[in-house]
Design a protein around this motif. Structure first.
Motif, short mmCIF file in Angstrom:
data_model
loop_
_atom_site.label_atom_id
_atom_site.label_comp_id
_atom_site.label_asym_id
_atom_site.label_seq_id
_atom_site.Cartn_x
_atom_site.Cartn_y
_atom_site.Cartn_z
N GLU A 281 2.42 -32.61 -32.42
CA GLU A 281 1.07 -32.72 -31.88
C GLU A 281 0.89 -33.97 -31.03
N GLY A 282 1.85 -34.88 -31.10
CA GLY A 282 1.76 -36.10 -30.31
C GLY A 282 2.97 -36.98 -30.53
N PHE A 283 3.10 -38.02 -29.72
CA PHE A 283 4.22 -38.95 -29.86
C PHE A 283 3.80 -40.32 -29.36
N CYS A 308 11.21 -43.59 -29.38
CA CYS A 308 10.38 -42.38 -29.29
C CYS A 308 10.14 -41.86 -30.71
N ARG A 309 8.86 -41.65 -31.06
CA ARG A 309 8.52 -41.16 -32.41
C ARG A 309 7.58 -39.96 -32.29
N LEU A 310 7.97 -38.85 -32.90
CA LEU A 310 7.18 -37.62 -32.85
C LEU A 310 6.34 -37.47 -34.12
N TYR A 311 5.14 -36.88 -33.96
CA TYR A 311 4.22 -36.72 -35.08
C TYR A 311 3.65 -35.31 -35.14
N LYS A 312 3.43 -34.85 -36.38
CA LYS A 312 2.63 -33.64 -36.59
C LYS A 312 1.18 -34.11 -36.64
N ALA A 313 0.30 -33.43 -37.39
CA ALA A 313 -1.09 -33.87 -37.50
C ALA A 313 -1.13 -35.27 -38.10
#
Length: 333
Positions: A281-283, A308-313
């Motif tokens: 959902e965002g990074f 770089c870090r990826l995120y869910k909710a």
């Protein structure tokens, strides 16, 4: 000269199939530095292609998983259909019970051209020199097929965005190029210090010229004549398409909520990864090469890359860039 039609399509990337050499096998045991649930060649290859450190990957069409309990995010079903590797000794010919394929990244075509134009190639023995010439001809043919001229930016554009970096056309020391309503910019490549043994635009992108500088990076572009018609429709670049999919501002994701971390330290590289992940959902990202220790893991690492870090909710910390000057980008529904 721009084509007379109003739509121009330029392909700057080689097909994924041409970037990797695959055969039955697996990467070196316990050498994987990143694992996902992507169980297709295309998805796993796209992840490896976006990672400068990635030298190869193995994948299976099965929904493979394993327990990972000694981790910051313990799970009994860690997905691992796609596994990325840095330098390793792959177990070729042994696909395991999941019938994996190991795919090794080939040398990038730009670097291959640069290697063949090096002075050392000219000084080889006659037989080797002939081989080098043949290779250079082949690589030049690839460039002509893959980098076709055509307007990628509007005629007379004074500012363009490439790889997430904004360049003011004609600005910077030593820049003689000036934007004109009679010309447009075609294919462009950002040349950074150390990316190639020669940083001249003619080497990075044959036929291009230096049109702008931003800090230590310079923009090399093919300059094209604008068509006689008053309107030109162009195909958006990859960076432009990604910029339309995310809304970015200074900030970071929620602490300890990231589910994937990589070395990609550019908007385009990190956005490409998030765009491929339905659950993303965002990074957040930084242009710095940042790391942190991750000791409680199947593959412990005291220098785990996390630019770089990826995120869910999650609940992002907007306005707080941290010590690395991060940007948080939210996926637009």
């Amino acid at each position: 000269m721009c084509p007379s039609t109003t739509t121009t399509t330029t392909e700057l990337e080689l097909d994924l199939e041409e970037k990797f050499s695959c055969q039955a096998g697996q990467g070196g045991a316990f050498r994987s530095y990143h694992m996902t649930g992507d169980n297709s060649f295309e998805a796993c290859a796209a992840l490896c292609n976006a990672e400068e450190d990635c030298q190869g990957f193995d994948f299976t069409a099965s929904d493979s998983q394993h327990p990972e309990l000694l981790s910051l995010h313990p799970t009994v079903a860690k997905k691992d259909a796609c596994r990325l590797y840095r330098a390793n000794k792959p177990r070729l010919g042994h696909g395991g019970s999941a019938e994996r394929q190991y795919c090794e990244k080939k040398i990038e075509w730009v670097e291959a051209v640069d290697d063949e134009t090096d002075d050392e190639a000219v000084q080889r023995e006659d037989k080797h020199a002939e081989d080098a010439v043949d290779e250079t001809d082949d690589e030049d043919a690839v460039i002509m097929r893959q980098v076709s001229s055509g307007c990628q930016h509007g005629c007379g554009s004074t500012s363009v965005t490439v790889n997430g970096t904004i360049f003011e056309i004609g600005s910077g020391s030593g820049i003689t190029y000036k934007a004109s309503s009679e010309t447009c910019l075609g294919a462009c490549i950002v040349a950074s210090p150390g990316m190639l043994s020669s940083s001249s635009c003619s080497t990075v992108l044959p036929g291009s010229e230096k049109v702008a500088k931003n800090g230590s990076s310079k923009l090399c572009c093919l300059s094209e004549a604008c068509p006689s018609t008053s309107t030109t429709t162009t195909t958006p670049s990859a960076a432009t398409r990604l910029a339309q999919k995310f809304a970015c501002q200074t900030g970071q994701g929620q602490p300890f909520k990231t589910y994937m971390e990589t070395v990609s330290n550019s908007f385009e590289g990190c956005a490409s990864l998030c765009d491929l992940e339905d659950q993303c959902e965002g990074f957040d990202f930084t242009v710095k090469k940042t790391t942190h220790p991750e000791l409680f893991s199947v593959t412990p690492n005291v220098l785990k890359p996390d630019s770089c870090r990826l995120y869910k909710a999650n609940k992002p910390r907007l306005g707080d860039p941290g010590t690395s000057g991060r940007q948080y980008c939210q996926k637009i529904p």
